[in-house]
Design an enzyme around this catalytic site. Structure first.
Site, PDB file in Angstrom:
ATOM      1  N   LYS A   1     -10.303  -5.368   9.867  1.00 24.54           N
ATOM      2  CA  LYS A   1     -11.411  -4.911   9.024  1.00 24.54           C
ATOM      3  C   LYS A   1     -12.758  -4.905   9.737  1.00 24.54           C
ATOM      4  CE  LYS A   1      -9.250  -6.059   4.600  1.00 24.54           C
ATOM      5  NZ  LYS A   1      -9.410  -6.734   3.300  1.00 24.54           N
TER       6      LYS A   1
ATOM      7  N   GLY B   1     -12.906 -21.278  -1.330  1.00 25.68           N
ATOM      8  CA  GLY B   1     -12.644 -20.712  -0.021  1.00 25.68           C
ATOM      9  C   GLY B   1     -13.874 -20.036   0.562  1.00 25.68           C
ATOM     10  N   ALA B   2     -13.796 -19.715   1.851  1.00 28.72           N
ATOM     11  CA  ALA B   2     -14.960 -19.145   2.541  1.00 28.72           C
ATOM     12  C   ALA B   2     -14.558 -18.172   3.633  1.00 28.72           C
ATOM     13  CB  ALA B   2     -15.816 -20.262   3.120  1.00 28.72           C
ATOM     14  N   GLY B   3     -13.431 -17.495   3.481  1.00 29.96           N
ATOM     15  CA  GLY B   3     -12.996 -16.528   4.474  1.00 29.96           C
ATOM     16  C   GLY B   3     -13.547 -15.137   4.215  1.00 29.96           C
TER      17      GLY B   3
ATOM     18  N   SER C   1       0.796  -1.223   0.000  1.00 28.83           N
ATOM     19  CA  SER C   1       0.000   0.000   0.000  1.00 28.83           C
ATOM     20  C   SER C   1       0.835   1.283   0.000  1.00 28.83           C
ATOM     21  CB  SER C   1      -0.971  -0.001   1.188  1.00 28.83           C
ATOM     22  OG  SER C   1      -1.966  -0.983   1.016  1.00 28.83           O
TER      23      SER C   1
ATOM     24  N   TYR D   1      -1.243 -12.124  -4.778  1.00 30.21           N
ATOM     25  CA  TYR D   1      -0.317 -11.388  -5.653  1.00 30.21           C
ATOM     26  C   TYR D   1       1.140 -11.762  -5.400  1.00 30.21           C
ATOM     27  CZ  TYR D   1       0.271  -8.085  -1.708  1.00 30.21           C
ATOM     28  OH  TYR D   1       0.524  -7.509  -0.481  1.00 30.21           O
TER      29      TYR D   1
ATOM     30  N   ASP E   1     -12.666  -2.985  -1.388  1.00 26.91           N
ATOM     31  CA  ASP E   1     -12.370  -4.311  -1.940  1.00 26.91           C
ATOM     32  C   ASP E   1     -13.457  -4.748  -2.922  1.00 26.91           C
ATOM     33  OD1 ASP E   1      -9.966  -4.785  -0.592  1.00 26.91           O
ATOM     34  OD2 ASP E   1     -10.992  -5.601   1.166  1.00 26.91           O
TER      35      ASP E   1
END
Length: 281
Positions: free
Chosen positions: A71, A131-133, A22, A220, A108
């Site tokens: 978050k 996935g499920a996060g 960032s 990434y 996001d």
């Protein structure tokens, strides 16, 4: 425009945070936009330290970027959040108003949509999520406006399955749940969004179909992932984690500085340079 002496500081918070790109992206934007009186830093902050950090900020702060595990922890410390952030109960952006009001947002979700649209994906008839996060819930929110039909989520546990069903109901998405053991079936979907940690989807590379659709792999680094490399070799379109990172950062810069258009190309080039690897797969 918010480039006054009173508002010139921004930063990314999280734990761990040393790896964050960032600062590279935001500082590049400031340089391109001529915001010489703006700075952007990174701070190692966990959930316990977050309230004290927030209370210690002065009027020079314009905004914050939040990564894991903050978050959701940030929400009780804010004066309000946008509908987008509320839809997934996750804030990755805080903007400080002239009156000191703290507003939480989520870039996001629109960042995912922008990254897909950049590659020509505006609408799909069905999709699959690996996935499920927390990232999977953002993917579901993005798909609520892109996917005309069902979304199948491939998960490892009953608890995760229940969470994804809940998010699907809340977001108005026709969600189907499948066991991770059947995840190779996901790869035939027109759009596959991989939200799993590094290495978790590598074993699926051998199941990539002859004519794959679009893969959005949110990682990434390392890049390309084993799955992304195989997907591209088979002729499928690939959207990577850097695409998401850049697009969400563009939106953060625009919200924090009140400048309408952030320099996407320059920010992407800076991210590619920082990672030091070719981005094409």
């Amino acid at each position: 425009m918010a480039s006054t002496d009173a508002h010139h500081r921004a930063a990314v918070l999280g734990s761990p945070i040393a790896h964050s790109l960032s600062p590279v992206l935001h500082r590049t934007a400031y340089a391109e936009l001529g915001l010489d009186d703006w700075s952007y830093d990174r701070f190692e902050v966990d959930e316990q330290a977050l309230p004290g950090f927030i209370e210690g900020l002065d009027g020079s702060w314009a905004g914050l970027s939040l990564t894991m595990p903050l978050k959701r922890a940030i929400i009780p410390l804010l004066d309000g959040i946008t509908d987008t952030a509320a839809s997934v109960e996750a804030v990755n952006t805080v903007v400080f108003g002239e009156d000191g009001r703290r507003t939480g947002d989520n870039t996001d979700i629109p960042g995912m949509i922008a990254a897909l649209r950049e590659r020509g994906v505006d609408k799909v008839e069905s999709a699959a999520i690996l996935g499920a996060g927390a990232t999977a819930s953002s993917a579901l929110a993005a798909l609520s406006g892109l996917c005309a039909g069902p979304v199948t989520a491939y998960v490892r546990s009953a608890a995760r399955a229940d969470e994804m069903r809940g998010w699907g109901e809340r977001l108005g998405v026709d969600i189907r749940i499948a066991d991770w053991a059947e995840a190779d079936r996901a790869l035939t979907a027109p759009l596959v969004i991989a939200t799993t940690p590094a290495g978790a989807a590598d074993a699926l590379a051998g199941a990539v179909p002859v004519s794959p659709g679009t893969l959005f792999d949110v990682l990434y680094e390392p890049w390309p992932t084993v799955l992304a490399a195989r997907w591209s070799a088979a002729g499928g379109a690939v959207v990577g984690g850097l695409d998401l990172l850049v697009h969400q950062a563009v939106l953060q810069v625009e919200r924090m500085t009140d400048i309408r258009t952030a320099p996407l190309a320059a920010m992407r080039a800076a991210g590619e340079g920082a990672l030091g690897v070719p981005r094409a797969v």
